[in-house]
Write an enzyme that holds these catalytic residues in place. Sequence first.
Site, PDB file in Angstrom:
ATOM      1  N   ARG A  76       0.877  -1.189   0.000  1.00  0.00           N
ATOM      2  CA  ARG A  76       0.000   0.000   0.000  1.00  0.00           C
ATOM      3  C   ARG A  76       0.905   1.225   0.000  1.00  0.00           C
ATOM      4  O   ARG A  76       1.732   1.400   0.905  1.00  0.00           O
ATOM      5  CB  ARG A  76      -0.916   0.016   1.221  1.00  0.00           C
ATOM      6  CG  ARG A  76      -1.654   1.346   1.354  1.00  0.00           C
ATOM      7  CD  ARG A  76      -2.751   1.323   2.375  1.00  0.00           C
ATOM      8  NE  ARG A  76      -3.896   0.546   1.914  1.00  0.00           N
ATOM      9  CZ  ARG A  76      -5.106   0.638   2.430  1.00  0.00           C
ATOM     10  NH1 ARG A  76      -5.350   1.471   3.428  1.00  0.00           N
ATOM     11  NH2 ARG A  76      -6.087  -0.108   1.977  1.00  0.00           N
ATOM     12  N   HIS A 109      -7.487   0.677  -6.362  1.00  0.00           N
ATOM     13  CA  HIS A 109      -7.686  -0.139  -5.153  1.00  0.00           C
ATOM     14  C   HIS A 109      -8.336  -1.442  -5.623  1.00  0.00           C
ATOM     15  O   HIS A 109      -9.508  -1.722  -5.334  1.00  0.00           O
ATOM     16  CB  HIS A 109      -8.549   0.609  -4.141  1.00  0.00           C
ATOM     17  CG  HIS A 109      -8.483   0.042  -2.750  1.00  0.00           C
ATOM     18  ND1 HIS A 109      -7.686  -1.031  -2.419  1.00  0.00           N
ATOM     19  CD2 HIS A 109      -9.128   0.406  -1.608  1.00  0.00           C
ATOM     20  CE1 HIS A 109      -7.851  -1.309  -1.128  1.00  0.00           C
ATOM     21  NE2 HIS A 109      -8.708  -0.452  -0.611  1.00  0.00           N
ATOM     22  N   GLN A 157     -10.093  -4.197  -3.311  1.00  0.00           N
ATOM     23  CA  GLN A 157     -11.361  -3.702  -2.765  1.00  0.00           C
ATOM     24  C   GLN A 157     -12.479  -3.869  -3.788  1.00  0.00           C
ATOM     25  O   GLN A 157     -13.547  -4.416  -3.498  1.00  0.00           O
ATOM     26  CB  GLN A 157     -11.200  -2.215  -2.400  1.00  0.00           C
ATOM     27  CG  GLN A 157     -12.483  -1.531  -1.973  1.00  0.00           C
ATOM     28  CD  GLN A 157     -12.930  -1.953  -0.583  1.00  0.00           C
ATOM     29  OE1 GLN A 157     -12.170  -1.822   0.354  1.00  0.00           O
ATOM     30  NE2 GLN A 157     -14.145  -2.449  -0.442  1.00  0.00           N
ATOM     31  N   ASP A 217     -17.441   6.713  -0.933  1.00  0.00           N
ATOM     32  CA  ASP A 217     -16.136   6.677  -0.260  1.00  0.00           C
ATOM     33  C   ASP A 217     -15.944   8.063   0.353  1.00  0.00           C
ATOM     34  O   ASP A 217     -16.661   9.012   0.013  1.00  0.00           O
ATOM     35  CB  ASP A 217     -15.048   6.358  -1.305  1.00  0.00           C
ATOM     36  CG  ASP A 217     -13.660   6.146  -0.706  1.00  0.00           C
ATOM     37  OD1 ASP A 217     -13.543   6.079   0.535  1.00  0.00           O
ATOM     38  OD2 ASP A 217     -12.689   6.051  -1.478  1.00  0.00           O
ATOM     39  N   CYS A 272     -16.525   1.385   1.124  1.00  0.00           N
ATOM     40  CA  CYS A 272     -15.319   0.603   1.446  1.00  0.00           C
ATOM     41  C   CYS A 272     -14.792   0.869   2.853  1.00  0.00           C
ATOM     42  O   CYS A 272     -14.046   0.055   3.394  1.00  0.00           O
ATOM     43  CB  CYS A 272     -14.234   0.889   0.417  1.00  0.00           C
ATOM     44  SG  CYS A 272     -13.703   2.619   0.386  1.00  0.00           S
ATOM     45  N   ARG A 292     -13.835  -9.176   1.799  1.00  0.00           N
ATOM     46  CA  ARG A 292     -12.442  -8.937   1.364  1.00  0.00           C
ATOM     47  C   ARG A 292     -11.598 -10.180   1.646  1.00  0.00           C
ATOM     48  O   ARG A 292     -10.721 -10.536   0.878  1.00  0.00           O
ATOM     49  CB  ARG A 292     -11.842  -7.731   2.120  1.00  0.00           C
ATOM     50  CG  ARG A 292     -12.613  -6.432   1.985  1.00  0.00           C
ATOM     51  CD  ARG A 292     -12.119  -5.497   0.935  1.00  0.00           C
ATOM     52  NE  ARG A 292     -10.723  -5.404   0.684  1.00  0.00           N
ATOM     53  CZ  ARG A 292      -9.907  -4.440   1.122  1.00  0.00           C
ATOM     54  NH1 ARG A 292     -10.373  -3.477   1.874  1.00  0.00           N
ATOM     55  NH2 ARG A 292      -8.631  -4.417   0.768  1.00  0.00           N
TER      56      ARG A 292
HETATM   57  N1  NVA Z   1     -10.082   6.525  -1.314  1.00  0.00           N
HETATM   58  C1  NVA Z   1      -9.666   6.102  -0.011  1.00  0.00           C
HETATM   59  C2  NVA Z   1      -9.865   4.637   0.144  1.00  0.00           C
HETATM   60  C3  NVA Z   1      -9.556   4.102   1.508  1.00  0.00           C
HETATM   61  C4  NVA Z   1      -9.723   2.634   1.603  1.00  0.00           C
HETATM   62  C5  NVA Z   1      -8.218   6.483   0.220  1.00  0.00           C
HETATM   63  O1  NVA Z   1      -7.396   6.397  -0.702  1.00  0.00           O
HETATM   64  O2  NVA Z   1      -7.909   6.897   1.324  1.00  0.00           O
HETATM   65  N1   CP Z   2     -11.279  -0.269   2.630  1.00  0.00           N
HETATM   66  C1   CP Z   2      -9.976  -0.310   2.990  1.00  0.00           C
HETATM   67  O1   CP Z   2      -9.071  -0.536   2.178  1.00  0.00           O
HETATM   68  O2   CP Z   2      -9.779  -0.098   4.315  1.00  0.00           O
HETATM   69  P1   CP Z   2      -8.387   0.113   5.031  1.00  0.00           P
HETATM   70  O3   CP Z   2      -7.854   1.449   4.593  1.00  0.00           O
HETATM   71  O4   CP Z   2      -8.713   0.080   6.487  1.00  0.00           O
HETATM   72  O5   CP Z   2      -7.454  -0.993   4.625  1.00  0.00           O
END
Ligand code: NVA
Ligand code: CP
Length: 309
Positions: free
Chosen positions: A108, A135, A138, A227, A267, A293
């Site tokens: 990540r 993502h 997800q 989101d 999500c 997931r």
């Molecule tokens: N769009 C959000 C998704 C978190 C799972 C982010 O990038 O923070």
């Molecule tokens: N939805 C998701 O990816 O959550 P986290 O940021 O907690 O991993």
Amino acid sequence: MKHFINLKDLPSKDLRKIITDARRRKKLRKKLSALETDKGSPLKGKILIQMFEKASSRTRISFYLAIKQLGGGTLTLRSNELHLGQGGESIADTAKILSTYGDGFMLRTDSDKKVEDFKKYLSIPIINGLSPSSHPTQVLSDVFTVEEIMKKPISNLNICWIGDSNNVLDSLIAASVKFSFKLSIGCPKKFEPGKEVRAWVKKNNKQIFIYNDAKKAVSGSDVIFSDKVISLNDKVNKKKKIQAFKNFKIDKKLMSYANKNCIFLHCLPRGDEVSDDVFLGKKSHVWQQALNRVHVQKSILLYCFGKLR
Ligand code: NVA
Ligand code: CP
């Protein structure tokens, strides 16, 4: 060796195979508890190294459970505790080391280039656990959840996204092309999907429908996704952005413009983009969505490890 970086680059038939496998495995382990392994422990002896350069709750825990249920194990790292983050060790050397000790790598990161650089130097599969443009784990899991709840192929449903044009939406757009479903997007003009994503959709002879009016976007929808308006590390004027989205809040009134049996998915983590009564209400399936997931990521792992049957 198969990587899992962006839904755009994965064949539709492989994505469908992953979903089918996840459905079968989920059904088969109904009576098993979280750490009991699937029959045959297909990833016995394998280790997934996970590295997080940004916060995560769900992705971290669900990958831990996913590999455990397949008989393997995981090691979770923060890049700032490695020489990569502290002493400037190169990605090339770090990737060699990860490939020496590990069987798979989940990353990540705030940098799409970093995902590509790791891919270049790794000799083990890499899974994108969220990057600025994608993502994928997800969204593939979300396709699974939609079909599980609605009991129909997603291609027969109208999907709607209310929110920012971010990594999750980019993957949802990719999914709309790969799985051929109708996608309507509701957001302020300034936050519409970028030219590159739209050009890719067009190149694939598909269409997405963009509305700067939330009611029009949700009209006729079977599923509404959302989101946080402000993503992790989003470098914007937060107040201004939240203000721009003030007419896009998902509340009961907005839900009433969608189809009668419309469901709500998110999500997580959440912000103010959705009211509590929708998020915690009957039409919301966010907890089931989060749990799925685990199931879908198991099949993604099997795909990457060349063990998907
Ligand atoms: N769009 C959000 C998704 C978190 C799972 C982010 O990038 O923070
Ligand atoms: N939805 C998701 O990816 O959550 P986290 O940021 O907690 O991993």
